[in-house]
Scaffold this active site. Structure first.
Site, PDB file in Angstrom:
ATOM      1  N   LYS A   1      36.409  25.280  28.761  1.00  0.00           N
ATOM      2  CA  LYS A   1      35.814  25.733  27.565  1.00  0.00           C
ATOM      3  C   LYS A   1      34.993  27.035  27.717  1.00  0.00           C
ATOM      4  O   LYS A   1      34.786  27.534  29.061  1.00  0.00           O
ATOM      5  CB  LYS A   1      34.649  24.633  27.099  1.00  0.00           C
ATOM      6  CG  LYS A   1      34.503  24.638  25.683  1.00  0.00           C
ATOM      7  CD  LYS A   1      35.180  23.837  24.680  1.00  0.00           C
ATOM      8  CE  LYS A   1      35.181  24.137  23.265  1.00  0.00           C
ATOM      9  NZ  LYS A   1      35.821  23.133  22.764  1.00  0.00           N
TER      10      LYS A   1
ATOM     11  N   ASP B   1      37.558  27.569  18.780  1.00  0.00           N
ATOM     12  CA  ASP B   1      36.636  26.525  18.506  1.00  0.00           C
ATOM     13  C   ASP B   1      35.615  27.050  17.184  1.00  0.00           C
ATOM     14  O   ASP B   1      36.312  28.015  16.662  1.00  0.00           O
ATOM     15  CB  ASP B   1      35.717  26.300  19.763  1.00  0.00           C
ATOM     16  CG  ASP B   1      34.590  24.736  19.459  1.00  0.00           C
ATOM     17  OD1 ASP B   1      35.468  23.774  19.767  1.00  0.00           O
ATOM     18  OD2 ASP B   1      33.638  25.037  19.313  1.00  0.00           O
TER      19      ASP B   1
HETATM   20  P1  NDP Z   1      34.436  26.543  12.392  1.00  0.00           P
HETATM   21  O1  NDP Z   1      33.736  27.629  12.779  1.00  0.00           O
HETATM   22  O2  NDP Z   1      35.931  26.765  11.666  1.00  0.00           O
HETATM   23  O3  NDP Z   1      33.479  25.773  11.115  1.00  0.00           O
HETATM   24  C1  NDP Z   1      32.287  25.410  11.778  1.00  0.00           C
HETATM   25  C2  NDP Z   1      31.552  24.670  10.638  1.00  0.00           C
HETATM   26  O4  NDP Z   1      30.374  24.013  11.162  1.00  0.00           O
HETATM   27  C3  NDP Z   1      30.868  25.407   9.359  1.00  0.00           C
HETATM   28  O5  NDP Z   1      30.865  24.891   8.319  1.00  0.00           O
HETATM   29  C4  NDP Z   1      29.732  25.701  10.109  1.00  0.00           C
HETATM   30  O6  NDP Z   1      28.724  26.132   9.088  1.00  0.00           O
HETATM   31  C5  NDP Z   1      29.187  24.497  10.502  1.00  0.00           C
HETATM   32  N1  NDP Z   1      28.283  24.977  11.565  1.00  0.00           N
HETATM   33  C6  NDP Z   1      28.484  25.440  12.848  1.00  0.00           C
HETATM   34  N2  NDP Z   1      27.406  25.159  13.644  1.00  0.00           N
HETATM   35  C7  NDP Z   1      26.292  24.712  12.771  1.00  0.00           C
HETATM   36  C8  NDP Z   1      24.906  24.514  13.141  1.00  0.00           C
HETATM   37  N3  NDP Z   1      24.425  24.860  14.241  1.00  0.00           N
HETATM   38  N4  NDP Z   1      24.271  24.152  11.964  1.00  0.00           N
HETATM   39  C9  NDP Z   1      24.820  23.761  11.046  1.00  0.00           C
HETATM   40  N5  NDP Z   1      26.268  23.704  10.636  1.00  0.00           N
HETATM   41  C10 NDP Z   1      26.945  24.614  11.715  1.00  0.00           C
HETATM   42  O7  NDP Z   1      34.648  25.574  13.517  1.00  0.00           O
HETATM   43  P2  NDP Z   1      35.696  24.283  13.783  1.00  0.00           P
HETATM   44  O8  NDP Z   1      35.864  23.610  12.326  1.00  0.00           O
HETATM   45  O9  NDP Z   1      36.801  24.735  14.530  1.00  0.00           O
HETATM   46  O10 NDP Z   1      34.720  23.391  14.678  1.00  0.00           O
HETATM   47  C11 NDP Z   1      33.785  22.391  13.943  1.00  0.00           C
HETATM   48  C12 NDP Z   1      33.694  21.260  15.380  1.00  0.00           C
HETATM   49  O11 NDP Z   1      34.929  20.772  15.561  1.00  0.00           O
HETATM   50  C13 NDP Z   1      33.091  21.613  16.644  1.00  0.00           C
HETATM   51  O12 NDP Z   1      31.993  20.804  16.901  1.00  0.00           O
HETATM   52  C14 NDP Z   1      34.101  22.120  17.360  1.00  0.00           C
HETATM   53  O13 NDP Z   1      33.790  21.927  18.908  1.00  0.00           O
HETATM   54  C15 NDP Z   1      34.907  20.719  17.056  1.00  0.00           C
HETATM   55  N6  NDP Z   1      36.214  20.878  17.612  1.00  0.00           N
HETATM   56  C16 NDP Z   1      37.343  21.884  16.852  1.00  0.00           C
HETATM   57  C17 NDP Z   1      38.593  21.666  17.264  1.00  0.00           C
HETATM   58  C18 NDP Z   1      39.427  22.799  16.760  1.00  0.00           C
HETATM   59  O14 NDP Z   1      40.558  22.911  16.899  1.00  0.00           O
HETATM   60  N7  NDP Z   1      39.075  24.008  16.032  1.00  0.00           N
HETATM   61  C19 NDP Z   1      39.096  20.819  18.028  1.00  0.00           C
HETATM   62  C20 NDP Z   1      38.148  19.811  18.326  1.00  0.00           C
HETATM   63  C21 NDP Z   1      36.859  19.651  18.121  1.00  0.00           C
HETATM   64  P3  NDP Z   1      28.165  27.681   9.109  1.00  0.00           P
HETATM   65  O15 NDP Z   1      29.430  28.559   8.602  1.00  0.00           O
HETATM   66  O16 NDP Z   1      27.191  27.747   8.046  1.00  0.00           O
HETATM   67  O17 NDP Z   1      27.869  28.132  10.494  1.00  0.00           O
HETATM   68  O1  2IT Z   2      37.284  21.016  21.274  1.00  0.00           O
HETATM   69  C1  2IT Z   2      38.425  21.081  21.299  1.00  0.00           C
HETATM   70  O2  2IT Z   2      39.037  20.216  21.642  1.00  0.00           O
HETATM   71  C2  2IT Z   2      38.965  22.315  20.776  1.00  0.00           C
HETATM   72  N1  2IT Z   2      38.195  23.211  20.298  1.00  0.00           N
HETATM   73  C3  2IT Z   2      40.505  22.736  20.924  1.00  0.00           C
HETATM   74  C4  2IT Z   2      40.724  22.801  22.408  1.00  0.00           C
HETATM   75  C5  2IT Z   2      42.236  23.672  22.296  1.00  0.00           C
HETATM   76  O3  2IT Z   2      42.649  24.116  23.528  1.00  0.00           O
HETATM   77  O4  2IT Z   2      43.152  23.532  21.586  1.00  0.00           O
END
Ligand code: NDP
Ligand code: 2IT
Length: 445
Positions: free
Chosen positions: A126, A166
């Site tokens: 990561k 992420d």
């Molecule tokens: P994005 O940046 O697209 O979206 C993040 C969302 O979460 C936004 O709505 C944001 O709101 C909110 N958020 C983030 N940090 C905070 C915080 N500290 N407090 C309140 N709200 C918060 O990210 P993703 O959708 O990609 O990621 C979301 C989650 O999913 C994370 O935990 C990530 O690790 C996990 N994840 C992502 C993957 C991927 O493929 N993208 C794969 C597996 C897991 P705001 O805009 O107001 O900050």
């Molecule tokens: O938390 C996760 O699994 C991710 N942000 C996606 C990682 C990836 O390599 O696609």
């Protein structure tokens, strides 16, 4: 925890005392392993746990870049390779002001077990930065990504370490990072990053994969309990990449999503969130849920209170770590919530998980429920290596199969150890066993 597990945890605590998120993640995995150690005493003799709790490498670097006013800014960049036992380091990059070494370490640790559960050849890593993309222009984001890659390029490669997105990192950022990598290395090596736009070698369906996968996992949990998604009322926290496609798939499969959120508030709509408007606001305009509510007369913005106070059958935390605590879990249980599937990484606090399990709520832990994103990233690496072009349908079909197989591994292991319905235990143990066998097989390296 006692004996070997307690000794390992004490050592981890001593070495990483300023990193509570990492300690929380390690504690959660180790506390599942007691029955495994009874079956496999060689784990202690081979120091497998000591090796799996110490990252293979941790890279920290300075990122200097210029903002639009020509002011020089300095951020901190991280890339952590936790385990390459099952393949190249694989895991996303997070750009958020809260990112520090402990955040990246917890995420990389979780990633090792998650990636193992996919059954694919990917190790765990990561990275990220404390850069805050909010309010930054497109040009600023580009210059930051270029500066970030100007150091990172030395350490990544399609057989070494393959970053993706992420929080705060999506296809736009991956495009800038890939452009700079290509320029610095003089190589068109698309397999070095996943989550690319399809035009740059990206895989159709990667964008949707995490959210869709979380819903497929929830569907499997319900199916195993003779239930389904049709007609269920759902709450999804966040409104980013994962939340958006979780909402979309829930709606496709006949459920109703009444709320989503961001750090500024909650959008509530009793008739169901309008996916197309939300997608336009978030993906095209890079707006806020308040902008969504402004466009939807039926929707209401709640700037106070918790999203988990909204009654639902199914809850999908898709924002960030520790966003759902013990009080939230009690409220969900009281309101009749039957299932929680984690799209975000470690969104439920340990107290919340205990409450769900005591109340018999089906709990799908992040490492299993959100593994669809990284699994489809591994398919993107495969597409890049073979120079083929897969269709959305090919990818979605494979994603479904992968999520079904992860569900069955978790449930199967839980049953074998008489921990029926304990998906958290099943995910930890199934993920651990595969990676532990690989570490053992390499000898001491
Ligand atoms: P994005 O940046 O697209 O979206 C993040 C969302 O979460 C936004 O709505 C944001 O709101 C909110 N958020 C983030 N940090 C905070 C915080 N500290 N407090 C309140 N709200 C918060 O990210 P993703 O959708 O990609 O990621 C979301 C989650 O999913 C994370 O935990 C990530 O690790 C996990 N994840 C992502 C993957 C991927 O493929 N993208 C794969 C597996 C897991 P705001 O805009 O107001 O900050
Ligand atoms: O938390 C996760 O699994 C991710 N942000 C996606 C990682 C990836 O390599 O696609």
């Amino acid at each position: 925890m006692k004996g070997y597990l307690a000794r390992v945890y004490a050592q981890v605590k001593k070495r990483n005392r300023a990193e509570p998120l990492f300690l929380q993640a390690v504690h959660e995995v180790l506390s599942s392993l007691e029955p495994v150690l009874i079956e496999h005493p060689e784990i202690e003799d081979s120091a497998i746990l000591e090796r799996l709790t110490e990252p293979e490498r941790q890279i920290i670097f300075r990122v200097a870049w210029q903002d639009d006013r020509k002011r020089i800014r300095v951020n901190r960049g991280f890339r952590l390779g936790f385990s390459s036992a099952l393949g190249p380091y694989k895991g996303g990059l997070r750009f958020h002001p809260t990112v520090d070494l402990g955040t990246v370490k917890f995420l990389a640790f979780e990633q090792v077990f998650k990636n193992s559960l996919t059954g694919l050849s990917i190790g765990g890593g990561k990275g990220g930065s404390d850069f805050d993309p909010k309010g930054r222009s497109d040009n600023e984001v580009m210059r930051f990504c270029q500066a970030f890659m100007s150091e990172l390029f030395r350490y990544v490669g399609f057989q070494t370490d393959v970053p993706a997105g992420d929080i705060g990192v999506g296809a736009r950022e991956i495009g800038y990072l890939f452009g700079q990598y290509k320029k610095l290395t003089n190589r068109f090596e698309p397999g070095v990053l996943t989550g690319k736009e399809p035009g740059l070698g990206g895989l159709l369906g990667r964008k949707e994969a995490t959210g869709f996968g979380t819903v497929y996992f929830a569907e499997e949990m319900l199916r195993a309990h003779s239930d389904g998604l049709e007609g269920k009322t759902c709450v999804v926290s966040g409104s980013g990449n994962v939340a958006l496609y979780c909402i979309r798939k829930l709606q496709d499969l006949g459920a109703k999503v009444v709320a989503c959120s961001d750090s500024g508030g909650i959008a509530y709509e009793s008739g169901g969130i309008g996916f197309d408007v939300l997608k336009a606001v978030k993906e095209v305009e890079r707006g806020r849920v308040s902008d969504y509510v402004d466009r939807r007369p039926q929707a209401e913005l709640k700037s106070e209170g918790r999203i988990w106070d909204i009654p639902c059958d199914l809850a999908f935390p898709c924002a960030t770590q520790n966003e759902l605590d013990g009080n939230d879990a009690e409220t969900l249980v009281k309101n009749g919530c039957k299932l929680v599937a984690e799209g975000a990484n470690m969104p439920s606090t340990p107290d919340a998980v205990t409450i769900f399990q005591k109340a018999g709520v089906l709990y799908g832990p992040a490492k299993a429920a959100n593994a669809g994103g990284v699994a489809v990233s591994a398919l993107e690496m495969r597409q890049n290596a073979s120079q083929e072009q897969w269709t959305f349908r090919d990818v979605d079909d494979q994603l479904r199969q992968i999520m079904e197989s992860i569900h069955n591994s978790c449930a199967g292991v839980a049953n074998r150890f008489n921990r029926h319905n304990d998906y958290a235990f099943g995910a930890n143990v199934a993920g651990f066993l595969r990676v532990a066998q690989a570490v053992q097989a390499y000898g001491v390296v």
